[in-house]
Each structure stands twice: as structure tokens, then as C-alpha cells.
Motif scaffolding. Structure first.
Motif, short mmCIF file in Angstrom:
data_model
loop_
_atom_site.label_atom_id
_atom_site.label_comp_id
_atom_site.label_asym_id
_atom_site.label_seq_id
_atom_site.Cartn_x
_atom_site.Cartn_y
_atom_site.Cartn_z
N PHE A 384 0.83 -1.21 0.00
CA PHE A 384 0.00 0.00 0.00
C PHE A 384 0.86 1.25 0.00
CE2 PHE A 384 -3.07 -2.42 2.99
CZ PHE A 384 -3.50 -3.17 1.94
N GLY A 385 2.13 1.06 0.16
CA GLY A 385 3.01 2.22 0.18
C GLY A 385 3.45 2.58 1.59
N VAL A 386 3.01 1.81 2.56
CA VAL A 386 3.44 2.10 3.94
C VAL A 386 4.89 1.65 4.08
CG1 VAL A 386 3.12 1.48 6.37
CG2 VAL A 386 1.14 1.85 4.88
N ASP A 387 5.75 2.55 4.45
CA ASP A 387 7.13 2.13 4.65
C ASP A 387 7.64 2.44 6.05
OD1 ASP A 387 7.34 4.82 4.49
OD2 ASP A 387 8.87 4.86 2.93
N GLN A 388 6.79 3.03 6.85
CA GLN A 388 7.19 3.29 8.24
C GLN A 388 6.41 2.34 9.13
OE1 GLN A 388 8.00 7.53 9.28
NE2 GLN A 388 6.34 7.87 7.85
N LEU A 389 7.15 1.60 9.90
CA LEU A 389 6.51 0.52 10.65
C LEU A 389 7.04 0.44 12.07
CD1 LEU A 389 4.68 -2.06 10.19
CD2 LEU A 389 6.79 -3.29 9.75
N ILE A 390 6.12 0.23 12.99
CA ILE A 390 6.51 -0.15 14.35
C ILE A 390 6.10 -1.60 14.52
CG2 ILE A 390 5.98 0.10 16.80
CD1 ILE A 390 5.46 3.08 16.27
N VAL A 391 7.03 -2.43 14.95
CA VAL A 391 6.65 -3.80 15.28
C VAL A 391 6.46 -3.83 16.79
CG1 VAL A 391 7.26 -6.23 15.19
CG2 VAL A 391 8.03 -4.70 13.37
N ALA A 392 5.21 -3.95 17.20
CA ALA A 392 4.90 -4.00 18.63
C ALA A 392 4.92 -5.46 19.05
CB ALA A 392 3.54 -3.37 18.89
N LEU A 453 16.11 -0.41 26.40
CA LEU A 453 16.42 0.99 26.66
C LEU A 453 15.86 1.93 25.58
CD1 LEU A 453 20.14 0.40 27.70
CD2 LEU A 453 18.17 0.76 29.20
N GLY A 454 15.07 1.39 24.66
CA GLY A 454 14.56 2.22 23.55
C GLY A 454 13.32 3.00 23.94
N PRO A 455 12.69 3.60 22.94
CA PRO A 455 11.50 4.42 23.20
C PRO A 455 10.28 3.57 23.53
CG PRO A 455 11.88 4.22 20.85
CD PRO A 455 13.03 3.54 21.52
N ASN A 456 9.32 4.19 24.21
CA ASN A 456 8.05 3.49 24.40
C ASN A 456 7.22 3.62 23.13
OD1 ASN A 456 6.37 5.90 24.53
ND2 ASN A 456 7.35 6.27 26.52
N LEU A 457 6.08 2.97 23.11
CA LEU A 457 5.27 2.94 21.88
C LEU A 457 4.84 4.34 21.43
CD1 LEU A 457 3.79 1.19 19.78
CD2 LEU A 457 1.83 1.13 21.33
N LEU A 458 4.42 5.16 22.37
CA LEU A 458 3.93 6.49 22.00
C LEU A 458 5.07 7.34 21.42
CD1 LEU A 458 1.38 8.22 22.01
CD2 LEU A 458 2.05 9.07 24.27
N ASP A 459 6.23 7.23 22.03
CA ASP A 459 7.37 7.99 21.49
C ASP A 459 7.74 7.49 20.10
OD1 ASP A 459 7.48 9.53 23.71
OD2 ASP A 459 9.10 8.41 24.69
N ALA A 460 7.63 6.19 19.92
CA ALA A 460 7.95 5.64 18.60
C ALA A 460 6.96 6.17 17.55
CB ALA A 460 7.91 4.11 18.64
N ILE A 461 5.70 6.32 17.94
CA ILE A 461 4.70 6.88 17.01
C ILE A 461 5.09 8.31 16.65
CG2 ILE A 461 2.29 7.66 16.82
CD1 ILE A 461 1.55 5.17 18.57
N ASP A 462 5.55 9.05 17.64
CA ASP A 462 5.95 10.43 17.37
C ASP A 462 7.21 10.51 16.52
OD1 ASP A 462 4.11 12.27 18.24
OD2 ASP A 462 4.70 12.09 20.35
N SER A 463 7.91 9.41 16.42
CA SER A 463 9.12 9.42 15.59
C SER A 463 8.84 9.18 14.11
CB SER A 463 10.10 8.34 16.07
OG SER A 463 10.44 8.57 17.40
N PHE A 464 7.60 8.87 13.77
CA PHE A 464 7.28 8.69 12.35
C PHE A 464 7.49 10.00 11.60
CE2 PHE A 464 4.13 5.13 13.49
CZ PHE A 464 4.93 4.14 12.92
N GLN A 465 7.90 9.87 10.37
CA GLN A 465 8.01 11.05 9.51
C GLN A 465 6.60 11.48 9.11
OE1 GLN A 465 10.85 12.71 8.66
NE2 GLN A 465 11.65 11.32 10.22
N PRO A 466 6.35 12.77 9.07
CA PRO A 466 5.01 13.20 8.68
C PRO A 466 4.69 12.82 7.24
CG PRO A 466 6.46 15.09 9.08
CD PRO A 466 7.24 13.86 9.42
N PRO A 467 3.46 12.47 6.99
CA PRO A 467 3.08 12.08 5.62
C PRO A 467 3.04 13.29 4.68
CG PRO A 467 1.16 12.13 7.06
CD PRO A 467 2.34 12.38 7.93
N THR A 468 3.26 13.01 3.42
CA THR A 468 3.17 14.06 2.40
C THR A 468 1.76 14.08 1.85
OG1 THR A 468 5.43 13.56 1.80
CG2 THR A 468 4.17 14.87 0.24
N ARG A 469 1.20 15.24 1.68
CA ARG A 469 -0.16 15.35 1.15
C ARG A 469 -0.17 16.07 -0.20
NH1 ARG A 469 -1.99 11.87 4.82
NH2 ARG A 469 -2.08 12.68 6.93
#
Ligand code: GTP
Ligand code: MG
Length: 675
Positions: A384-392, A453-469
Motif C-alpha cells: 500500500f506504500g506504507v514504509d514506516q513501521l513499528i513492530v509492537a 532501553l529504547g522508546p516506548n510505543l507512544l514515542d515511537a509513534i511520534d518518531s514517524f516522519q510526517p506524511p506528504t499530502r
């Protein structure tokens, strides 16, 4: 809070630089080189010919400049999530705090629905993208197929045929509607295509016909503007401070029972989107039904059947705000029977969370080659074009928060994700437990997870690059759902704005009825809003149109830039690993944005080399798993469609059969439009 929906997909971008020459078996004459005029520049990644005014490729987003390389492109994805209403619901509006399940338009919960999902590997994706296939611009029937491919791909356009088609196109815009429908099209609608066309016709010899022939045919002197040349009005562009938070459409996917809904519910609760009182109610009700462990999932799984079966069946939509994003959560079903529903939601995602059940045996089940939805979902979202992924990596409590287990999952799943085309740098791995609230919005408190020692889930979400519109493009909004209020004579089209913008008073062309309607009002997140822009999920209330002319699977578009309506299409497809072969005559479910149709494979034109994308065989009899090919399909009924090179979201397709996605692909040519 949440509610439910179904959506549609996106292809993607990691095109490697291949040799774009085409090799046809044995003694084929090599294709002619295209000449490039100064008014266009060719993308070195996807070969699309862009107008010189474009600073980046209109198709894949690669910057126009000497530093081009595979890693520097910003994939243009539009995301979205609707503020949908179930099609079952006629006129209710759901607030942000309500959990709503939106039944997608055509995909129902049955396992027969298909999707636009897709598939896999980087090289496979590249194949799908690095070949532009299509016959000469003048030829639009299947007769042209293999025999004329070479010429058609690179070659010459018979201008007379263009002129002829131009005329027929003019008519077609007036008659693109299904039988029995009244058409109310003004002149502008019939000439709109002409718009894009001219600049294209002027470059006919320079462009890849697959992508543009149709529009070339529509060229109309004096009305020529391509989508790339379209000049948006000022109000269409967002002002900088207008939205403090960027909307991020986040698909939660993964194998059945991995904990997607529980994780989503827990997150919403922790972030205040589900009140303590509501949570208490869910807990109580879940316990009463002997489903105590599903309390958080119940916030998303709203229907009696979902609760009773303990599985998600349709996509639930919910919202929360992180530091950077207004996050639209799309909680997808994991059960194999509901993959089509998962696809409709996930196709609009900007990013995704792939939820893994770390328990012994469960992770392995998700990775099963034929039945594992971890694999299928990962393949689909990548396509679908999703290239940013968090594996929870969820349910870590069930494996005693074992680092060894976590590392094993990374090593096995990581290799698979790489093969799907995900870059290591775009994948974050977060060990957590939704049930024990470990590592969701704060650092883990359980000492057994102290090794992380990495980020929590919410911080990881905030690390996503903003989408282009695509704010500056002509309007495109695939219709996911339609809400009718017969008593008030109102009809609203719901969907994600993929490109452009609308506001009250805007004229829109409603396809496939080819009817012009006027926007009466808009709603976003169930609130009235003055303007909807690319990326927004909105409900567009329409005036001046019979409600029967607005349908899920249709598209709202700019009156000057109508999208096509066709049933005979040429596709470039990739048959997924483990899928049954596709033969000439195979009957398949064809999925494209929010539409689904029965389709027959009418021709297999070429087999393509999976590494280079070159043609390796003409007219093969079948396409085996992991093979890529150019095929022609004939649908039972026409659908709203565009060539992928013109509009990704309307040009991605999924082929399914017997409840499984067998191939993903893109539309390379509209062989014949409906008149
Ligand atoms: P589908 O939508 O049907 O695919 O399921 P799902 O992925 O949404 O899973 P759901 O949230 O419904 O949870 C399935 C089961 O897993 C429930 O019994 C949950 O309580 C359990 N579960 C979810 N998260 C955790 C966790 O962190 N640890 C443990 N031990 N169980 C969990
Ligand atoms: Mg669920």
C-alpha cells in the motif's frame, strides 16, 4: 471514541534503478529510445516524465536533481481515514469519543471480499513499478496486446487516432454512468480531461504511453492542463499554523489474536480517550460474558458478534493526539476471513503498527507461510506504500519479558520484513505488554524489561516522519461510504481526500454517475468544518444530485479532471509467495480502492524478470507464485480507475480468490473506457 470502517491501498516507492530497457524473448526488436523534450524531465527512478516545473517526481516523489539516488525520495503518500459512518447508519454522526465500526462499502465481513492489498519484496515492488507497459496511445483494445507492445511502450502515437479518441472521450464523460442513471453533467465535465491532455499531447513522443495515452486522447486545444500543471486556489493550501497537529493515519495490523484491539484500547484509555467509567463498563460486561480478558478490546470491538466471537471483524477507527500527531487509529481485523476489511482500512495508512504475539507458538503461527497473517499483513501494507513501521512485540508478559525471545522475533521477522521492502531504518521494534501496560506510553516499570532501553510505543509513534499530502492536485476522493437521509433528502459521501481540497459551494464531479454536484457542507471527525484537504477523512454533504448517483466505490473528483470508468484493464501484477498460479481465464476478485468486482484474466501478455523487470517471455500460459507479469483483465462491471502513474490510489489493485490474496498489482493501461 472509535468507530469502524473499510478502506483501500497504496503502492510504493522504493524503486531501484533498473535498466529500463525491455527485453522480449529471443529475437525481439529492442524497443526504441524515447526522446525527451526540454519541457519534461524523466525521473530516473520510475521513468515518469514530469513537467519541468515539478521539482520532484509526480509519481514517486524523487527530487529532480543531480543527487538522485534510491534513498532520497520522499514517498508521497496520502493517508487517510474517514470519519466514517457505517453505511448501515443513515445519518448519525459519531464523535471523536465514540467507538464506531464502519462497515466498508463493498467489503463485508464475508471472506469473499477482496482487496487491494498486496505484497512484498522490494525487488518485486520495484518490478511493478519500473516497467511501464502499454500499447500505443491510439490503440485501446485488447487486440493490441503483445504484438504491439514494443511499439506501444516506447513509441509512436498516431495522432489521428488521438483525435478520434478525443471526441469519443468527450462523449464518454457524459455517459460514464451506470445504466439507468440520469446524467447531469455540465460542459465543463466533458472537457475536463481535455485539460490535462494538451500538454501531454504536445509531448506525446516523449512520454510513456502506458501512463498517459488516455489523457492524450482527451486533449483539447486551449484547455490543456495536466494534473501536474494544475494550479490550486489559495484557499486549498493549508496555512502553516492552521493545524497544530498533523493527521497521521495509523493502521494496527497483525495476526489474529495478537492483541491489536487490546493494545489500541489500552492506548486510548491511557491517553484519556476512554474514560474510567467507560472502561469500568467494558470490564464489567466482558466479565459477565466470560470474556474478561477482552475488556480493552471491547472498546474497539463493538458489535455483538465481534464480542461473542472475541475477534475483530471490521476496522475500528479511533483518535488520539500525541505530541506531534492527531493520530487516527485503524484497528484492523486479524482473522483471515476479514483480510479484505483489513485492506480497506490499511490502504489509507500513513504508517502502521504490526502487532506480534510473542507467546511461544503464536509468533510462529503468524509467520506460517500459508496461513500466517503476520506475513500477509506485512506484505499488504508494504504494497500500500506504507514504509514506516513499528513492530509492537506484544504479550511479552507471556514469555517472561525474555530478551532472547524478543531478539529471535527480530531476527526472523526482520528478515521477512526486509524481503517485503521495509528498510531497517524505518522499522522500530518495541517489546511491550498491552495487558500489563508495559512500555506503551512510558518506560517499562517491570524490572524484567529493564534490558530494553529504547522508546516506548507512544514515542515511537511520534518518531514517524510526517506524511506528504497532495494539496495542490485536483480533487480526488474515493468514496468509502455513503450516508443517506431520505427524510431530509440529503446524501453524504464519506472518504479520505487523497488529493486537492473542497469547501462548501465547491462543484464536484461524482463518478461513475458523471454528475456534477455542489458541496453543501463538510464534516471531519464528526464536526462541521469549512474546508477538507488532502489527508482528511471527511463526510461531504452534496446538493443537486440524486442520492442513487452517489455510491461507495465511486469517486468525487474535480470537474475538469474526471477519472476513468472502465472494465478492460491492463495490469502489472505480482503473484504472491505461496499463491496459486494465475492462468488465462482465471476468475478472480478484483479490488481497487473501495470497489470490488469479479474479473477474468483475458490475457497474460508478458512474464517479467523479477529482478530487472524486463520482459522475459511473451504470452505465457500461467503466472506462478513470485512471478511478475503483464496481464489484461476484464471486469464484470466497470470501476472508477486511473493508471497508477497518474493516481496511485486509484491505480493499485489486489486480486484474490478463495479467501486469499493471490496477487497485487498496478493499473498500467486502461484498455477500453466505458462510453
Ligand atoms: P483480532 O482483531 O481478532 O485479530 O484480535 P486482536 O489482535 O485484536 O486481539 P485482542 O485484542 O482481541 O486480544 C486477543 C487476546 O489476547 C485477548 O484475550 C487479550 O486479553 C489477549 N492479550 C492482548 N494483549 C495481551 C498481552 O499483552 N498479554 C497477554 N498475556 N495477553 C494479551
Ligand atoms: Mg481486534
Amino acid at each position: 471514541m472509535p468507530r469502524k470502517v473499510n478502506y483501500g491501498p497504496d503502492y510504493d516507492d522504493n524503486y531501484d534503478e533498473y535498466d529500463y530497457g525491455y527485453e522480449v524473448d529471443e529475437n525481439e526488436t529492442p524497443p526504441q529510445k524515447e526522446t525527451i523534450k526540454h519541457s519534461v524531465w524523466r525521473c530516473s527512478i520510475c521513468t515518469y516524465d514530469n513537467d519541468e516545473t515539478m521539482s520532484s517526481c509526480d509519481i514517486c516523489g524523487v527530487l529532480h536533481g543531480p543527487l538522485l539516488n534510491n534513498s532520497i525520495y520522499d514517498k508521497k503518500r496520502t493517508a487517510n481515514i474517514f470519519d466514517l459512518k457505517s453505511s448501515r447508519v443513515s445519518s448519525t454522526v459519531v464523535g471523536r469519543d465514540e467507538a464506531v465500526k464502519v462497515s466498508s462499502m463493498r467489503s463485508d465481513s464475508s471472506n469473499q471480499s477482496t482487496e487491494k492489498g498486496k505484497h512484498n519484496r522490494l525487488d518485486e515492488i520495484n518490478i511493478l513499478k519500473n516497467i511501464e507497459v502499454g500499447p500505443p496511445a491510439g490503440s485501446r483494445t485488447s487486440d493490441n496486446c503483445s504484438a504491439s507492445v514494443q511499439e506501444g511502450w516506447l513509441g509512436h502515437v498516431d495522432e489521428s487516432s488521438v483525435a478520434v479518441n478525443l471526441q469519443s472521450r468527450g462523449k464518454s464523460s457524459l455517459s460514464l454512468m451506470p445504466k439507468e442513471r440520469n446524467v447531469m453533467v455540465d460542459d465543463s465535465s466533458s472537457s475536463r480531461n481535455g485539460g490535462e491532455a494538451n500538454s501531454l499531447t504536445s509531448n506525446l513522443e516523449n512520454i510513456s504511453f502506458a501512463a498517459k495515452s488516455r489523457h492524450s486522447n482527451d486533449a483539447k486545444p486551449g484547455r490543456a492542463i495536466s494534473r501536474a500543471q494544475y494550479k490550486p486556489e489559495k484557499w486549498m493550501l493549508p496555512e502553516k499554523a492552521e493545524h497544530s497537529l498533523t493527521q497521521l493515519n495509523l493502521a494496527i495490523v497483525g495476526h489474529v489474536d495478537s492483541g491489536k484491539s487490546t493494545l489500541s484500547g489500552r492506548l486510548l484509555h491511557l491517553l484519556g480517550r476512554i474514560s474510567q467509567k467507560e472502561m469500568h463498563k467494558y470490564e464489567k460486561e466482558a466479565k459477565l460474558q466470560g470474556k474478561g480478558s477482552f475488556a480493552y478490546a471491547w472498546a474497539l470491538d463493538e458489535s455483538a458478534e465481534e464480542r461473542e466471537r472475541g475477534i475483530t471483524m471490521t476496522v475500528a477507527v479511533a483518535y488520539f493526539d500525541s505530541k506531534r500527531y492527531h493520530v487516527v487509529v485503524l484497528d484492523s481485523p486479524g482473522h483471515k476471513d476479514f483480510v479484505p476489511n483489513m485492506i480497506t482500512g490499511a490502504t489509507q495508512a500513513d504508517a502502521s503498527i504490526l502487532v506480534i504475539d510473542a507467546s511461544i507458538g503464536s509468533f510462529e503461527a503468524g509467520m506460517d507461510g500459508t496461513k500466517g497473517q503476520t506475513r500477509e499483513h506485512a506484505q499488504l501494507i508494504r504494497s500500500f506504500g506504507v514504509d514506516q513501521l513499528i513492530v509492537a512485540v506484544n504479550k511479552m508478559d507471556a514469555v517472561d519479558y525474555s530478551k532472547e525471545r524478543f531478539d529471535l522475533i527480530i531476527s526472523q521477522l526482520g528478515a521477512f520484513l526486509r524481503s517485503c521492502g521495509f528498510k531497517d531504518s524505518s522499522v522500530s521494534w518495541i517489546p511491550l505488554s498491552a495487558v500489563e501496560n508495559q512500555n506503551l506510553v512510558s518506560a517499562p516499570s517491570d524490572f524484567r524489561l529493564s534490558w530494553y532501553l529504547g522508546p516506548n510505543l507512544l514515542d515511537a509513534i511520534d518518531s514517524f516522519q510526517p506524511p506528504t499530502r497532495e494539496f495542490s492536485k485536483p480533487l480526488i476522493m474515493p468514496i468509502c461510504d455513503v450516508i443517506k437521509s431520505p427524510s431530509q433528502g440529503q446524501v453524504s459521501a464519506c472518504g479520505k481526500l487523497e488529493a486537492g481540497a473542497v469547501r462548501s459551494g465547491s462543484k464536484v464531479l461524482v463518478m461513475p454517475s458523471a454528475t456534477i454536484a455542489t458541496v453543501r457542507s463538510l464534516e471531519r471527525d464528526s464536526q462541521a468544518c469549512p474546508i477538507g484537504r488532502a489527508g482528511d477523512n471527511i463526510a461531504v454533504s452534496l446538493n443537486g444530485i440524486d442520492g442513487n448517483h452517489v455510491m461507495a466505490g465511486g469517486v468525487l473528483c474535480h470537474p475538469d479532471f474526471p477519472i476513468a470508468f472502465a472494465k478492460h484493464l491492463e495490469l502489472k501484477v505480482l503473484v504472491l509467495d505461496g499463491a496459486t498460479p494465475i492462468l488465462i481465464g482465471s476468475q478472480l476478485e478484483f479490488h481497487i480502492h473501495h470497489a470490488k468486482e469479479a474479473a477474468r484474466v483475458a490475457r497474460i501478455s508478458f512474464l517479467l524478470d523479477s529482478k530487472t523487470g524486463k520482459v522475459v517471455k511473451k504470452a505465457p500460459r500461467c503466472i506462478l507464485a513470485k512471478q511478475s507479469a503483464v496481464v489484461e483483465v476484464i471486469l464484470q462491471e466497470a470501476v472508477c480507475v486511473e493508471e497508477f502513474s497518474k493516481c496511485k490510489v486509484l491505480g493499485r489493485v489486489f486480486l484474490r480468490t478463495l479467501g486469499r490474496t493471490v496477487a497485487v498489482g498496478i493499473v498500467t493501461r486502461i484498455v477500453e473506457e466505458q462510453q
